[in-house]
Design a protein around this motif. Sequence first.
Motif, PDB file in Angstrom:
ATOM      1  N   SER A   1       0.839  -1.200   0.000  1.00 49.33           N
ATOM      2  CA  SER A   1       0.000   0.000   0.000  1.00 49.33           C
ATOM      3  C   SER A   1       0.871   1.246   0.000  1.00 49.33           C
ATOM      4  O   SER A   1       2.043   1.192   0.399  1.00 49.33           O
ATOM      5  N   THR A   2       0.272   2.349  -0.474  1.00 50.75           N
ATOM      6  CA  THR A   2       1.015   3.609  -0.639  1.00 50.75           C
ATOM      7  C   THR A   2       0.156   4.774  -0.164  1.00 50.75           C
ATOM      8  O   THR A   2      -1.042   4.818  -0.473  1.00 50.75           O
ATOM      9  N   ILE A   3       0.783   5.680   0.562  1.00 50.42           N
ATOM     10  CA  ILE A   3       0.133   6.973   0.834  1.00 50.42           C
ATOM     11  C   ILE A   3       0.822   7.983  -0.081  1.00 50.42           C
ATOM     12  O   ILE A   3       2.000   8.304   0.116  1.00 50.42           O
TER      13      ILE A   3
ATOM     14  N   ASN B   1      -3.571   6.923   6.218  1.00 49.51           N
ATOM     15  CA  ASN B   1      -4.052   5.652   5.649  1.00 49.51           C
ATOM     16  C   ASN B   1      -3.898   5.667   4.134  1.00 49.51           C
ATOM     17  O   ASN B   1      -3.735   6.730   3.510  1.00 49.51           O
ATOM     18  N   ASP B   2      -3.938   4.477   3.548  1.00 46.13           N
ATOM     19  CA  ASP B   2      -3.502   4.260   2.165  1.00 46.13           C
ATOM     20  C   ASP B   2      -4.379   4.956   1.117  1.00 46.13           C
ATOM     21  O   ASP B   2      -5.594   4.983   1.216  1.00 46.13           O
TER      22      ASP B   2
ATOM     23  N   VAL C   1      -3.775   0.446  -2.845  1.00 46.88           N
ATOM     24  CA  VAL C   1      -3.444  -0.841  -2.214  1.00 46.88           C
ATOM     25  C   VAL C   1      -3.632  -1.967  -3.237  1.00 46.88           C
ATOM     26  O   VAL C   1      -4.518  -1.886  -4.096  1.00 46.88           O
TER      27      VAL C   1
ATOM     28  N   ASP D   1      -4.222  -5.579   5.129  1.00 45.36           N
ATOM     29  CA  ASP D   1      -3.569  -4.445   5.805  1.00 45.36           C
ATOM     30  C   ASP D   1      -2.286  -4.910   6.493  1.00 45.36           C
ATOM     31  O   ASP D   1      -1.237  -4.254   6.397  1.00 45.36           O
TER      32      ASP D   1
END
Length: 391
Positions: free
Chosen positions: A213-215, A244-245, A248, A376
């Motif tokens: 996942s990436t922010i 939070n992402d 994802v 997650d």
Amino acid sequence: MGANGIAVIGAGMIGAAHASGYRSHLPRFSDRIGGLSLATVCDDNDTLAAAVASTYGFARVARDWKATIADPDIAIVSVALPNFLHVEVAAAALDAGKHVICEKPLALNAAEALMLWRKAQASRRCAATVFNYRRYPAVAEIHKLIAAGAIGEPLHIALQYQCDYAADPDLPHSWRYTRSRAGAGALLDLGTHAIDMARFLIGEVDEVVGAMSTIAIKRRFVAQGATIGHDRVALSAETRLVDNDDVVSALLRFENGCQGLFSASRIAVGFGNALSITVAGAKGTVAFTTTAPGKYEIAQFDGSGQSPFRVVNNRPSFPYAGALLPVPHDGVAVGYAEAFGFMIHDFLAAVAAGEAMRNGSMLDGLRAAEILDAIDLAAARGGSVPIHRAA
Ligand SMILES: NC(=O)c1ccc[n+]([C@@H]2O[C@H](COP(=O)([O-])OP(=O)(O)OC[C@H]3O[C@@H](n4cnc5c(N)ncnc54)[C@H](O)[C@@H]3O)[C@@H](O)[C@H]2O)c1
């Protein structure tokens, strides 16, 4: 005739969809649920509550969800609040003996969802999670086709939920961008629908093989006033962390051996709101996207060397279409609002029949939460994560 008032708690973007769904489908049940009425829209934003109540014909507005639940005239409660309030409000409504339909994600994590599911079971009330995407007629038809073996044993499902509601860095910070209020980001907001679709079409997931996942947008401006859904509002100069992402992806292993490739993004520029699925089986492939909801496409192995895709437009024989559409004719398109209304319809039908909710229950909400937790965790620590199915 008992009091069977309906209360919608939360009058933001999706509270309006709940109100609209009840407005559309209430007459079908008024002779089976005595006293059924559009009673209360509750929101601590008075203006929003009043707008939704007057647009959809609800009798009253309220600010306090506890008073709304305590109201003896209310028998049916929709929880359309930010994610962090779902469990507290839904649990209180079940404790008060109400039938409850709660927005997805059912809870911020599987442990909370399990607590709510246990409470729902003990209450013997109708307890639903909003899984509206199952209810596009073409999706419900695909579910039947796969179960009937039309594409053979399912070997692979690709689920891609692409949205761009958060692509603009100048959209305000809101509860959605804070883990303590939303849980995971795109994963819970969008992934819940995609994972539910995967379970609906294929079955249980046993393992998350890997995830990431990436922010991408790490801070957002704080709004000057209230935020509604993904709306643009006046911003202050203050910024707040996004924890939070935005994007994802995960690889899934199903109990029946099927492979799953899942991704969700809230910053996929140009997409608007698009959930696309493709299921490839041993004898064929079937595909659907919410951007063309009036049809699905299917290719079945025919030995000709080509096995081309056929487009199958909605037909009255599809689930929901013939029974519930005002114009149940071949090829009449169906959109988000109708599918959402079918969710409300099914919930009212279960209440009317005095039965537990089966298709889109709080157990379905729990099962999705277990898979989402595992994705997650896999994204945070790397490696694979087995799914632990409680209850
Ligand atoms: N099923 C779907 O397709 C779908 C689509 C969008 C959102 N949702 C879900 O619906 C829920 C709400 O999302 P939204 O986009 O409508 O959010 P939103 O921010 O637009 O609306 C939430 C509303 O809750 C009200 N509120 C907050 N705290 C309150 C309190 N203590 N008492 C009374 N009112 C309170 C706010 O004033 C606001 O109007 C979320 O859980 C989201 O995941 C589902």
